[in-house]
Design a protein around this motif. Sequence first.
Motif, PDB file in Angstrom:
ATOM      1  N   HIS A  31     -27.669  10.337  29.506  1.00 24.12           N
ATOM      2  CA  HIS A  31     -27.074  10.530  28.192  1.00 24.12           C
ATOM      3  C   HIS A  31     -26.424  11.908  28.080  1.00 24.12           C
ATOM      4  N   ASN A  32     -25.243  11.940  27.462  1.00 23.39           N
ATOM      5  CA  ASN A  32     -24.566  13.199  27.195  1.00 23.39           C
ATOM      6  C   ASN A  32     -24.253  13.304  25.715  1.00 23.39           C
ATOM      7  N   PRO A  33     -24.668  14.399  25.057  1.00 24.21           N
ATOM      8  CA  PRO A  33     -24.405  14.559  23.617  1.00 24.21           C
ATOM      9  C   PRO A  33     -22.909  14.541  23.319  1.00 24.21           C
ATOM     10  N   THR A  34     -22.549  14.026  22.149  1.00 23.13           N
ATOM     11  CA  THR A  34     -21.156  13.994  21.702  1.00 23.13           C
ATOM     12  C   THR A  34     -21.104  14.392  20.233  1.00 23.13           C
ATOM     13  N   ALA A  35     -19.906  14.330  19.667  1.00 21.47           N
ATOM     14  CA  ALA A  35     -19.722  14.696  18.258  1.00 21.47           C
ATOM     15  C   ALA A  35     -20.280  13.649  17.305  1.00 21.47           C
ATOM     16  N   LYS A  36     -20.743  12.536  17.824  1.00 18.80           N
ATOM     17  CA  LYS A  36     -21.229  11.460  16.965  1.00 18.80           C
ATOM     18  C   LYS A  36     -22.602  11.737  16.372  1.00 18.80           C
ATOM     19  N   ALA A  37     -23.359  12.668  16.973  1.00 19.26           N
ATOM     20  CA  ALA A  37     -24.712  12.923  16.489  1.00 19.26           C
ATOM     21  C   ALA A  37     -25.109  14.373  16.736  1.00 19.26           C
ATOM     22  N   LEU A  38     -25.914  14.911  15.828  1.00 22.64           N
ATOM     23  CA  LEU A  38     -26.510  16.232  16.004  1.00 22.64           C
ATOM     24  C   LEU A  38     -27.840  16.029  16.714  1.00 22.64           C
ATOM     25  N   GLU A  39     -27.971  16.592  17.906  1.00 27.20           N
ATOM     26  CA  GLU A  39     -29.166  16.374  18.706  1.00 27.20           C
ATOM     27  C   GLU A  39     -29.948  17.678  18.845  1.00 27.20           C
ATOM     28  N   THR A  40     -30.959  17.820  18.025  1.00 25.97           N
ATOM     29  CA  THR A  40     -31.798  19.013  18.050  1.00 25.97           C
ATOM     30  C   THR A  40     -33.149  18.668  18.654  1.00 25.97           C
ATOM     31  N   GLY A  41     -34.001  19.650  18.739  1.00 22.26           N
ATOM     32  CA  GLY A  41     -35.309  19.466  19.339  1.00 22.26           C
ATOM     33  C   GLY A  41     -35.860  20.820  19.720  1.00 22.26           C
ATOM     34  N   LYS A  42     -36.880  20.829  20.540  1.00 21.02           N
ATOM     35  CA  LYS A  42     -37.507  22.072  20.937  1.00 21.02           C
ATOM     36  C   LYS A  42     -36.494  22.983  21.633  1.00 21.02           C
ATOM     37  N   VAL A  47     -26.476  22.558  13.684  1.00 21.28           N
ATOM     38  CA  VAL A  47     -26.139  22.302  12.289  1.00 21.28           C
ATOM     39  C   VAL A  47     -24.923  21.375  12.235  1.00 21.28           C
ATOM     40  N   TRP A  48     -24.778  20.709  11.107  1.00 17.76           N
ATOM     41  CA  TRP A  48     -23.549  19.961  10.859  1.00 17.76           C
ATOM     42  C   TRP A  48     -22.503  20.920  10.293  1.00 17.76           C
ATOM     43  N   TRP A  63       1.101  15.857  12.115  1.00 16.50           N
ATOM     44  CA  TRP A  63       0.688  15.235  13.378  1.00 16.50           C
ATOM     45  C   TRP A  63      -0.614  14.468  13.218  1.00 16.50           C
ATOM     46  N   ALA A  64      -1.516  14.966  12.361  1.00 17.06           N
ATOM     47  CA  ALA A  64      -2.777  14.261  12.117  1.00 17.06           C
ATOM     48  C   ALA A  64      -2.516  12.906  11.462  1.00 17.06           C
ATOM     49  N   GLU A  65      -1.555  12.858  10.555  1.00 17.32           N
ATOM     50  CA  GLU A  65      -1.211  11.600   9.899  1.00 17.32           C
ATOM     51  C   GLU A  65      -0.631  10.609  10.901  1.00 17.32           C
ATOM     52  N   VAL A  66       0.208  11.103  11.814  1.00 15.83           N
ATOM     53  CA  VAL A  66       0.784  10.233  12.844  1.00 15.83           C
ATOM     54  C   VAL A  66      -0.317   9.681  13.750  1.00 15.83           C
ATOM     55  N   ALA A  67      -1.275  10.541  14.089  1.00 16.67           N
ATOM     56  CA  ALA A  67      -2.357  10.145  14.998  1.00 16.67           C
ATOM     57  C   ALA A  67      -3.458   9.357  14.296  1.00 16.67           C
ATOM     58  N   GLY A  68      -3.437   9.354  12.957  1.00 18.13           N
ATOM     59  CA  GLY A  68      -4.463   8.643  12.207  1.00 18.13           C
ATOM     60  C   GLY A  68      -5.828   9.292  12.285  1.00 18.13           C
ATOM     61  N   VAL A  69      -5.867  10.620  12.347  1.00 13.77           N
ATOM     62  CA  VAL A  69      -7.142  11.334  12.426  1.00 13.77           C
ATOM     63  C   VAL A  69      -7.317  12.227  11.199  1.00 13.77           C
ATOM     64  N   GLU A  70      -8.562  12.447  10.840  1.00  9.82           N
ATOM     65  CA  GLU A  70      -8.906  13.277   9.694  1.00  9.82           C
ATOM     66  C   GLU A  70      -9.988  14.274  10.076  1.00  9.82           C
ATOM     67  N   SER A  71     -10.147  15.291   9.259  1.00 12.22           N
ATOM     68  CA  SER A  71     -11.255  16.223   9.458  1.00 12.22           C
ATOM     69  C   SER A  71     -12.564  15.495   9.176  1.00 12.22           C
ATOM     70  N   ALA A  72     -13.596  15.812   9.957  1.00 14.06           N
ATOM     71  CA  ALA A  72     -14.892  15.150   9.807  1.00 14.06           C
ATOM     72  C   ALA A  72     -16.002  16.154  10.094  1.00 14.06           C
ATOM     73  N   SER A  73     -17.190  15.860   9.616  1.00 20.13           N
ATOM     74  CA  SER A  73     -18.341  16.698   9.941  1.00 20.13           C
ATOM     75  C   SER A  73     -18.678  16.511  11.424  1.00 20.13           C
ATOM     76  N   ILE A  74     -18.922  17.614  12.097  1.00 23.56           N
ATOM     77  CA  ILE A  74     -19.232  17.583  13.526  1.00 23.56           C
ATOM     78  C   ILE A  74     -20.409  18.506  13.797  1.00 23.56           C
ATOM     79  N   PRO A  75     -21.113  18.308  14.913  1.00 19.15           N
ATOM     80  CA  PRO A  75     -22.237  19.188  15.241  1.00 19.15           C
ATOM     81  C   PRO A  75     -21.773  20.539  15.791  1.00 19.15           C
ATOM     82  N   GLY A  76     -22.608  21.535  15.592  1.00 24.74           N
ATOM     83  CA  GLY A  76     -22.432  22.844  16.210  1.00 24.74           C
ATOM     84  C   GLY A  76     -23.789  23.374  16.622  1.00 24.74           C
TER      85      GLY A  76
END
Length: 352
Positions: A31-42, A47-48, A63-76
């Motif tokens: 498994h490799n973490p992605t922007a789909k989930a915040l994976e914390t632990g020990k 944070v989101w 360009w975002a409208e052309v690509a059909g993408v929007e800003s979204a909450s992501i992990p950091g």
Amino acid sequence: MSIASLARIQPFKGLYIGGALIGLLVGGLGHNPTAKALETGKGVNGVWIGAVPELITGDIKKWAEVAGVESASIPGYWQNKAGEEIAMGEAPKPGEKVLLIFHGGAYMGLSAHPSSSVSVIPRDIMKRTASVRRTFSVEYRLAAPDNVSPFPTQLIDGLAGYNYLVRTVGFKPEDVIIVGDSAGANLALALTRYLLTYADSLNLGLPGALVLLSPWADLTPSHNSPGSSMYTNVRSDFLLPPPEKEPNFTSKCLAGPHGAEFLSNVYISPACKENTDVSFKGFPRSIIVVGGAETLIDSIRTLEGRLLRDLGKEKVETYVAKDAFHDFIGFSFFEPERTEACIAIGKWIDAL
């Protein structure tokens, strides 16, 4: 390249397929973490990062409208220097610097998560500085292999991470140092250009400095001519030869609905040979770290020349590891080159 250095890279030869690191280089076969989930632990502090639709303007909004993408909450993910007890999001001390990290992986793999193989980069740079106590890595959305997050998704996510450090945590823009390796360095350059171009409306300020590690600064085939480093350094790098006259797979995924011709855009390919009028005036101090034996060195030299032209020698430094391959600083086995590079970067940051 020395025989000893060549022997160290051979086990990884050919792992760069269609522009993306696979297997071991993306953190293992599991498994490799992605922007789909915040994976914390020990020992993992994350944070989101809130979405920033109000900060998307100008060409990026179009360009975002052309690509059909929007800003979204992501992990950091936060990482503290060994021995430092700092709460997530704790307000900075006066003059405290922070490293904002954009990971590499050809916009297709790897992760900002501390378990990712490239997380050694911020940890080891931080270890070599006196002025940095913590780093913050952005888990931006990848362009491939799902092919649903083309440009400017990654720039929008990088913007959200920068906004979080400046407006939520409270770092002064000049105390934020953006560190990017490979595709992450591409993102660092794109975000800086956006912050500079729309400075009046964004009111976010510019980062204090850029650390560009083996920057992927030309996603077009403009440097893919016979006799270029893209071919002559294949034996000393793990990157496979690219198509001579067309972009590779991940470049096309990044372009998405914009089309392959869009890759010559200054936000994506500031080192493209055809972009003779690209400007870096107003950019912050920058250090480029490059392997002398890597396939991208010709395009990186083009980038270096343009930075020097517009910023001057006093604001641009280049560190060349003579026998090193692409993004060598992310490979813990490649010693002493990577430690020597981290020491040089640390000294440069402390002298800012």
